[in-house]
Write a protein that holds these residues in place. Structure first.
Motif, PDB file in Angstrom:
ATOM      1  N   ALA A  49       0.948  -1.053  -0.075  1.00 20.81           N
ATOM      2  CA  ALA A  49       0.166  -0.636   0.264  1.00 20.81           C
ATOM      3  C   ALA A  49       0.459   1.315   0.266  1.00 20.81           C
ATOM      4  N   VAL A  50       1.675   1.295   0.592  1.00 22.68           N
ATOM      5  CA  VAL A  50       3.103   2.524   0.598  1.00 22.68           C
ATOM      6  C   VAL A  50       3.391   2.787  -0.675  1.00 22.68           C
ATOM      7  N   VAL A  51       3.144   2.082  -1.778  1.00 29.72           N
ATOM      8  CA  VAL A  51       4.007   2.048  -2.878  1.00 29.72           C
ATOM      9  C   VAL A  51       3.406   3.125  -4.016  1.00 29.72           C
ATOM     10  N   PRO A  52       1.915   2.800  -4.242  1.00 34.97           N
ATOM     11  CA  PRO A  52       1.456   4.289  -5.208  1.00 34.97           C
ATOM     12  C   PRO A  52       1.687   6.103  -3.980  1.00 34.97           C
ATOM     13  N   ALA A  53       1.384   5.855  -2.427  1.00 30.54           N
ATOM     14  CA  ALA A  53       2.425   6.835  -1.629  1.00 30.54           C
ATOM     15  C   ALA A  53       3.516   7.382  -2.082  1.00 30.54           C
ATOM     16  N   LEU A  54       4.119   6.843  -2.011  1.00 29.78           N
ATOM     17  CA  LEU A  54       6.084   6.880  -2.395  1.00 29.78           C
ATOM     18  C   LEU A  54       5.788   7.185  -3.749  1.00 29.78           C
ATOM     19  N   ALA A  55       5.007   7.317  -4.848  1.00 33.24           N
ATOM     20  CA  ALA A  55       5.333   7.823  -6.048  1.00 33.24           C
ATOM     21  C   ALA A  55       4.590   9.421  -5.948  1.00 33.24           C
ATOM     22  N   LEU A  56       3.489   9.403  -4.726  1.00 27.18           N
ATOM     23  CA  LEU A  56       3.144  10.654  -4.697  1.00 27.18           C
ATOM     24  C   LEU A  56       4.569  11.411  -4.194  1.00 27.18           C
ATOM     25  N   LEU A  57       4.876  11.109  -3.317  1.00 22.03           N
ATOM     26  CA  LEU A  57       6.108  11.511  -3.019  1.00 22.03           C
ATOM     27  C   LEU A  57       7.417  12.343  -3.149  1.00 22.03           C
ATOM     28  N   GLN A  58       6.669  12.059  -4.477  1.00 25.86           N
ATOM     29  CA  GLN A  58       8.142  11.479  -5.355  1.00 25.86           C
ATOM     30  C   GLN A  58       7.676  12.894  -6.527  1.00 25.86           C
ATOM     31  N   GLY A  59       6.805  13.071  -6.052  1.00 23.13           N
ATOM     32  CA  GLY A  59       5.878  14.737  -7.533  1.00 23.13           C
ATOM     33  C   GLY A  59       5.086  13.695  -8.412  1.00 23.13           C
ATOM     34  N   ALA A  60       5.087  12.418  -8.259  1.00 20.36           N
ATOM     35  CA  ALA A  60       4.655  12.135  -9.532  1.00 20.36           C
ATOM     36  C   ALA A  60       2.650  12.839 -10.033  1.00 20.36           C
ATOM     37  N   ASP A  61       3.066  13.049 -11.303  1.00 20.98           N
ATOM     38  CA  ASP A  61       1.159  13.455 -11.346  1.00 20.98           C
ATOM     39  C   ASP A  61       0.651  12.544 -11.571  1.00 20.98           C
ATOM     40  N   GLN A  62      -0.224  12.827 -12.220  1.00 18.43           N
ATOM     41  CA  GLN A  62      -1.874  11.937 -12.357  1.00 18.43           C
ATOM     42  C   GLN A  62      -2.073  10.663 -12.561  1.00 18.43           C
ATOM     43  N   ARG A  63      -0.983  10.340 -14.258  1.00 18.07           N
ATOM     44  CA  ARG A  63      -0.790   9.819 -14.480  1.00 18.07           C
ATOM     45  C   ARG A  63      -0.116   8.852 -14.238  1.00 18.07           C
TER      46      ARG A  63
END
Length: 370
Positions: A49-63
């Motif tokens: 469950a932390v994987v998508p949260a890590l993506a946000l922390l790295q500045g990922a856009d919606q896609r």
């Protein structure tokens, strides 16, 4: 056509984009390997469950956020189907829940941040309006580099105007930081755009800019002042007068590839401190067809590499063709400093058109003016 601007070095942009994928996908691979090695009995599965949260922390856009979340959900779902593991199915539900919660909250914040950056871009264009690639006998090229990706406005400014007295250019660097610096930069540009058409000589123009900044009572309280370099090129393009107000001297680019620093002699104090000056040196530079001047801020000359060495701007300016000089200097600076600039940086290159013209004096002429 207009000269383009670079907001940040290319290497920095590439590194930032790569980290958006590398960090969450590496975490996904590590969690999967640990889960398979321990055969699912250790509770490692809940870490998906932390994987998508890590993506946000790295500045990922919606896609990118959705793709990363789908990858984590797919791994959990495959483990549940192939191995019949109920804990993996529960982890897939956890990944979906995180994606919903983060998607509603964090992505909304990202959209607001994107709107703020769009406003900053408009402000930047209002401050640093694009200069024409050709202005009378001159070709112009500009670049602006921000020290941080999210910072699209700053204290480095430039402008040009075709006036009754010749082609006038300004490059300046407002000391300080924060919104007060942006406000002062706007005042400086506004004063130049008004006074450049009225004042007959550069000394009078510099004083008008000084008065324009001094009208803000908060400038003295904040201790904000601005260095500036003023250039007036004759209508024929054969003579350039240079006046420095505490700003780094320009580089004279000869048509044969030679580069030399224009010796200022006794520059004026920075704008905001001109009342301390008593005299200045009037400098005229002869420009042959193909010759030019490179104006810059100290974000270039004071940029350091990992060993603490300053960026050798003059040496890099002496190499290569003039057509791609400005972009190559930006690329060289990015390679020198690595991931991030320590300060905003700006470049303005003016070059006299290569055509038959009047023979001019190759030497720089100085004369003291009280």
């Amino acid at each position: 056509m207009y000269g383009s601007r670079e907001i940040e070095p290319r290497r920095s942009r590439f590194a930032a984009k790569a980290s958006i994928w590398v960090v969450p996908l590496s975490a996904l691979a590590i969690i999967t390997a640990a889960d398979l090695a321990l055969r699912g009995g250790s509770g490692v599965c809940v870490m998906y469950a932390v994987v998508p949260a890590l993506a946000l922390l790295q500045g990922a856009d919606q896609r990118r956020f959705h793709l990363t979340g789908v990858a984590a959900f797919s791994v959990c779902f495959l483990l549940a189907v192939i191995r019949g593991r109920e804990d993996a199915l529960a982890s897939a539900a956890g990944v979906a829940a995180v994606m919903v919660v983060c998607g509603i909250g964090c992505l909304g914040r990202l959209r607001r941040l994107a709107d703020t950056q769009a406003v900053a871009e408009v402000v930047q264009r209002a401050l640093l309006r694009p200069l024409p690639s050709r202005l009378g006998p001159l070709r112009l090229e500009t670049r602006y580099l921000a020290s941080a990706p999210q910072a699209q406005v700053g204290g480095d400014v430039y402008d040009a105007a075709w006036t009754p007295y010749g082609i006038r250019l300004l490059i300046g660097d407002v000391m300080g930081n924060g919104l007060g610096t942006v406000e002062t930069a706007g005042r400086l540009l506004g004063a130049f755009r008004e006074a450049a058409y009225d004042e007959e000589d550069l000394a009078s123009l510099a004083w008008r800019l000084h008065v324009g900044l001094s009208r803000d009572p908060g400038v003295g309280e904040r201790g904000v002042f601005a260095t500036a370099l003023l250039v007036n090129v004759s209508p024929a393009g054969d003579v350039a007068e240079v006046l420095s107000c505490g700003h780094p001297p320009p580089l004279l680019l000869r048509s044969d590839g030679g580069v030399e620093e224009v010796e200022i002699g006794s520059p004026l104090p920075p704008l905001g401190m001109l009342e301390l000056s008593q005299e200045h040196v009037r400098i005229e530079v002869g420009l042959r067809p193909g010759d030019g001047l490179l104006l810059y801020t100290d974000g270039f000359t004071e940029a350091r590499d990992a060993d603490g060495e300053f960026f050798p701007l003059a040496r890099h300016a002496a190499c290569g063709e003039p057509e791609d000089l400005v972009q190559r200097l930006v690329d060289d600076l990015a390679a020198h400093v690595g991931d991030r600039l320590g300060d905003d940086a700006a470049l303005v290159m003016l070059r006299r058109h290569e055509a038959d013209g009047i023979k001019v004096d190759d030497h720089v002429r100085h004369s003291a003016t009280p």
